[in-house]
Design an enzyme around this catalytic site. Structure first.
Site, mmCIF file in Angstrom:
data_model
loop_
_atom_site.group_PDB
_atom_site.id
_atom_site.type_symbol
_atom_site.label_atom_id
_atom_site.label_comp_id
_atom_site.label_asym_id
_atom_site.label_seq_id
_atom_site.Cartn_x
_atom_site.Cartn_y
_atom_site.Cartn_z
ATOM 1 N N VAL A 14 -4.370 -3.290 1.609
ATOM 2 C CA VAL A 14 -4.146 -3.964 0.334
ATOM 3 C C VAL A 14 -5.661 -4.681 0.072
ATOM 4 O O VAL A 14 -5.955 -5.629 0.995
ATOM 5 C CB VAL A 14 -3.097 -4.935 0.404
ATOM 6 C CG1 VAL A 14 -3.035 -5.507 -1.108
ATOM 7 C CG2 VAL A 14 -1.791 -4.245 0.555
ATOM 8 N N ASP A 42 11.842 -1.200 1.390
ATOM 9 C CA ASP A 42 11.061 -1.936 2.362
ATOM 10 C C ASP A 42 11.007 -3.247 2.090
ATOM 11 O O ASP A 42 9.891 -4.144 2.114
ATOM 12 C CB ASP A 42 9.483 -1.345 2.216
ATOM 13 C CG ASP A 42 8.567 -1.514 3.442
ATOM 14 O OD1 ASP A 42 9.166 -1.790 4.610
ATOM 15 O OD2 ASP A 42 7.494 -1.549 3.349
ATOM 16 N N GLY A 92 -0.555 -2.834 6.621
ATOM 17 C CA GLY A 92 0.644 -2.520 7.136
ATOM 18 C C GLY A 92 0.537 -1.207 7.553
ATOM 19 O O GLY A 92 -0.459 -0.427 7.574
ATOM 20 N N GLY A 93 1.662 -0.719 7.973
ATOM 21 C CA GLY A 93 1.892 0.714 8.372
ATOM 22 C C GLY A 93 1.584 1.790 7.301
ATOM 23 O O GLY A 93 1.614 2.966 7.596
ATOM 24 N N PHE A 94 1.731 1.430 6.085
ATOM 25 C CA PHE A 94 1.520 2.217 5.144
ATOM 26 C C PHE A 94 0.291 1.964 4.147
ATOM 27 O O PHE A 94 0.146 2.736 3.245
ATOM 28 C CB PHE A 94 2.856 2.375 4.018
ATOM 29 C CG PHE A 94 4.238 2.667 4.699
ATOM 30 C CD1 PHE A 94 4.439 3.902 4.728
ATOM 31 C CD2 PHE A 94 4.811 1.618 5.243
ATOM 32 C CE1 PHE A 94 5.522 4.373 5.550
ATOM 33 C CE2 PHE A 94 6.074 1.837 5.957
ATOM 34 C CZ PHE A 94 6.560 3.246 5.933
ATOM 35 N N GLY A 95 -0.580 1.174 4.685
ATOM 36 C CA GLY A 95 -1.833 1.174 3.898
ATOM 37 C C GLY A 95 -2.499 -0.346 4.090
ATOM 38 O O GLY A 95 -1.707 -1.123 4.420
ATOM 39 N N GLY A 100 -4.312 -7.773 3.281
ATOM 40 C CA GLY A 100 -3.460 -7.275 4.025
ATOM 41 C C GLY A 100 -3.318 -5.933 4.521
ATOM 42 O O GLY A 100 -4.114 -4.910 4.045
ATOM 43 N N LYS A 117 -3.440 -1.440 -3.408
ATOM 44 C CA LYS A 117 -3.110 -0.917 -1.974
ATOM 45 C C LYS A 117 -3.314 0.612 -1.842
ATOM 46 O O LYS A 117 -3.005 1.326 -2.826
ATOM 47 C CB LYS A 117 -1.598 -1.205 -1.862
ATOM 48 C CG LYS A 117 -0.788 -0.601 -0.681
ATOM 49 C CD LYS A 117 0.617 -0.891 -0.243
ATOM 50 C CE LYS A 117 0.834 -0.839 1.205
ATOM 51 N NZ LYS A 117 2.268 -1.224 1.590
#
Length: 655
Positions: free
Chosen positions: A341, A452, A336-339, A334, A356
């Site tokens: 995974v 979130d 996303g905008g925050f890291g 995975g 993550k």
């Protein structure tokens, strides 16, 4: 190779058929023992069970009878050491803790018969003996679980759990003292064995646990002690201290009061192996030093004094690096905008985890942030992904979660999914997420605001049950207190409540807004904001709202649902999504009320009496606001911010 083979060791429990007493010995100079064979007590109190002769057996039993009953429990702990005379891959004999009807075994044989049994009585159901065995290397002469001794009820490689995930192997033939704890609960009919180096406190997780009724054995037992025997090659078996308690917990041994082991000069009978031994020692000592120097920077972490309070919540970066195979792209599950995974398998325990990697804005406030992460790690709910702990390294923060085999929900909703979910699965998912959020907001010791909530953060277990995950942005505060404002607006486009862009305050009501967008996403199979072209976007909540105004709200359902669905449930979830997406926080229900709606425990309010949101596309963008502090804001969204605060006081809703 010789030393590697010495490191292959096992531990097993063998069961042969089937007034409270306590004592403790720090050394055995004045101990009341019955000994036979080569067993002896040295001048400093060290109990030696074997000598340098091959195929010999020695025993030492507590002289006084112990009055067991068929309901008895017992606890014992002892410190032992095994010192082989030859570093060779062969039979070094076996040492065992024994409970038996007698302390005399005149016809017993050594080696795999433990110095207790012989060819004739091996396997006799009338033996009534319990033996907890320790042996240093494997041989293939018997049919044991580990190919080593009598037929054991259970066995496992020797070692101990430093924490829930880190298993440390032990070399029983290292010559170093080891401590053993053997505990039997007569009520639960369960026996456990724990082993650790002498300087380590008793691990919380036993090495071996077995459910076994020992009542028949204990009813016939009278004596406790040790039996030891050498095999084809010799080893000196020592007992340094021993504590025993019937129907209670054995007293702790004090390592400072135990007798010292003699200097270890093993291999003195094999001068031919000295050059090879010296070379092996040089290599074994040099390689780890070189390895540590080369890799020290690679696995360096930030560990400050205050983090010692968090104990097992802190993971070693090296373990996470190994678990994810170096965070290679193949393990990426995975982004996303925050890291990113990564999937990983923890070394030793083989537990599957999701790791993550996120970046914290600065070291300032890190202590408070970690404190919240550790606190959130105590959350336990069937619809939440467990946050197991964290790791800090340079500018990175790594969060460790339980791994969910079916991945995130969004891949079953968008981009022409290969596998689609039926309505029953989707409805169960919405109720599961609602239940998890209700726990976070109202049922735990603190109020937890997730911040979130979205389909990509809802993970599915092996049975497609929903588990809300990714608590990297979550914040908590005490019940009855006001939430704090934040430096940045964080979240994701389409799920942000309109008031967050102005107040920068995270509340349970902002979570409810995001949950409303999530409900519409699950039913419709569409994202909250979809780009049609460069100048036009479709706002999901506006689209569903318009269909409701026309009396056609059921038409908003995902076409992939087909025709097999209960229309009343779909209509309920769609209307609830609109209700939760109200532009005014006060109009949004609590998550407890949401759970009641979804369980048909109370009817939904009349939507036409509420101020929900504008049907103007520009104002709807203002409702959603900015997704995070690093995102760029398109020009057609900038204009909407100035309208939203005015719109909230003027809108009267739909029909």
């Amino acid at each position: 190779m010789v030393f590697l083979l010495l490191g292959v060791m096992s531990l097993a429990i063998s069961l042969v058929s089937g007034g409270d007493t306590g004592f403790i010995f720090h050394g055995f100079q004045s101990a009341n023992l019955s000994m036979d064979g080569p067993s002896s007590v040295s001048s400093n109190g060290l109990l030696q069970l074997t000598n340098k002769a091959r195929t010999q057996k020695g025993r030492a039993f507590y002289s006084n009878p112990v009055v067991f009953t068929n309901t008895s429990s017992f606890s014992t702990t002892f410190v032992f050491a095994i010192r082989p005379q030859y570093p060779a891959p062969s039979d070094l004999g076996i040492m065992a803790f024994v409970i038996s009807p007698t302390k005399a075994f005149p016809d017993a044989l050594p080696s795999r018969y433990l110095g207790v049994f012989n060819v004739a009585n091996n396997g006799n159901p009338n033996n009534h003996v319990l033996a907890v065995e320790f042996y240093a290397v494997k041989n293939n002469e018997s049919g044991d679980i580990s190919d080593n001794s009598l037929n054991s009820r259970n066995s496992t490689p020797a070692g101990y759990y430093a924490n829930r995930f880190q298993f440390q192997n032990l070399s029983l033939a290292s010559g170093l003292p080891m401590q053993v704890w053997v505990d039997y609960d007569g009520g639960k009919r369960q026996i456990s064995v724990t082993v650790a180096p002498i300087h380590v406190n008793k691990p919380k997780t036993p090495l071996l646990r077995l459910s076994q009724d020992l009542s028949q054995i204990l009813a016939n037992a009278n004596y406790v002690g040790f039996s030891s025997s050498n095999g084809r090659l010799t080893a000196l078996h020592y007992i340094l201290g021993w504590s025993f308690q019937l129907n209670g917990e054995a007293q702790n041994l004090d390592a400072r009061r135990l007798p010292k082991l003699p200097p270890h000069r093993g291999n003195e009978q094999s001068p031919v192996g000295l050059p090879l031994l010296s070379l092996c020692l040089i290599v074994l000592v040099s390689l780890p030093i070189v390895y540590c120097i080369c890799w020290k920077w690679k696995f360096s972490e930030i560990v400050e004094e205050w983090e010692q309070d968090y104990g097992s919540h802190r993971f070693k970066y090296k373990d996470l690096y190994i678990a994810t195979k170096g965070f290679r792209e193949k393990e990426l599950i995975g982004c996303g905008g925050f890291g990113k995974v990564y999937k990983g398998t923890m070394p030793g325990s083989k537990v599957e985890v999701a790791v993550k990697k996120v970046s914290h804005e600065s070291r300032q406030g890190m202590r408070e942030f970690i404190a919240e992460i550790v606190s959130i790690g105590r959350l336990r709910h069937r619809n939440l992904v467990s946050l197991l702990g964290y790791c800090r390294r340079k500018g990175e923060l790594l969060l460790v979660y339980n791994f969910m085999p079916n991945g995130s929900l969004d891949k079953y909703l968008h981009n022409q999914p290969k596998v689609t979910l039926n309505w029953m699965q989707r409805f169960r998912i919405t109720k599961g997420v609602a239940s998890g959020l209700c726990y976070l907001h109202e049922e735990w010791e603190h109020v937890v605001v997730h911040r979130d909530i979205k389909a990509s953060n809802v993970l599915l277990d092996s049975e497609f049950n929903a588990r809300l995950g990714d608590f990297g942005l979550a914040r908590l505060y005490d019940h009855g207190s006001d939430p704090q404002t934040t430096k940045h607006v964080v979240g994701t486009w389409g799920y942000l409540a309109p008031e967050q862009t102005r107040t920068r305050r995270f509340t349970t009501k902002s979570d409810v807004f995001a949950f409303g967008a999530f409900l519409l996403e699950v039913v419709c199979g569409r994202k909250p904001i979809e780009q049609v072209n460069e100048d036009e976007c479709v706002i999901l909540v506006d689209w569903v709202y318009e269909l409701w105004n026309k009396g056609e709200i059921i038409e908003a359902k995902d076409p992939n649902l087909g025709t097999e669905y209960p229309a009343e449930e779909i209509e309920l979830v769609l209307k609830l999504g609109l209700l939760c997406s109200s532009c005014q926080p006060v109009s949004r229900p609590s998550m407890r009320r949401v759970v009641q709606y979804l369980n048909w425990e109370m009817p939904l309010p009349d939507l036409s009496s509420l101020s929900l949101y504008s049907t103007s596309l520009g104002l709807s963008f203002g409702n959603y606001g900015l997704c995070d502090s690093t995102a760029s804001v398109p020009s057609h969204v900038d204009q909407s911010f100035s309208h939203c605060s005015v719109a909230e006081s003027l809108l009267s809703g739909g029909r």
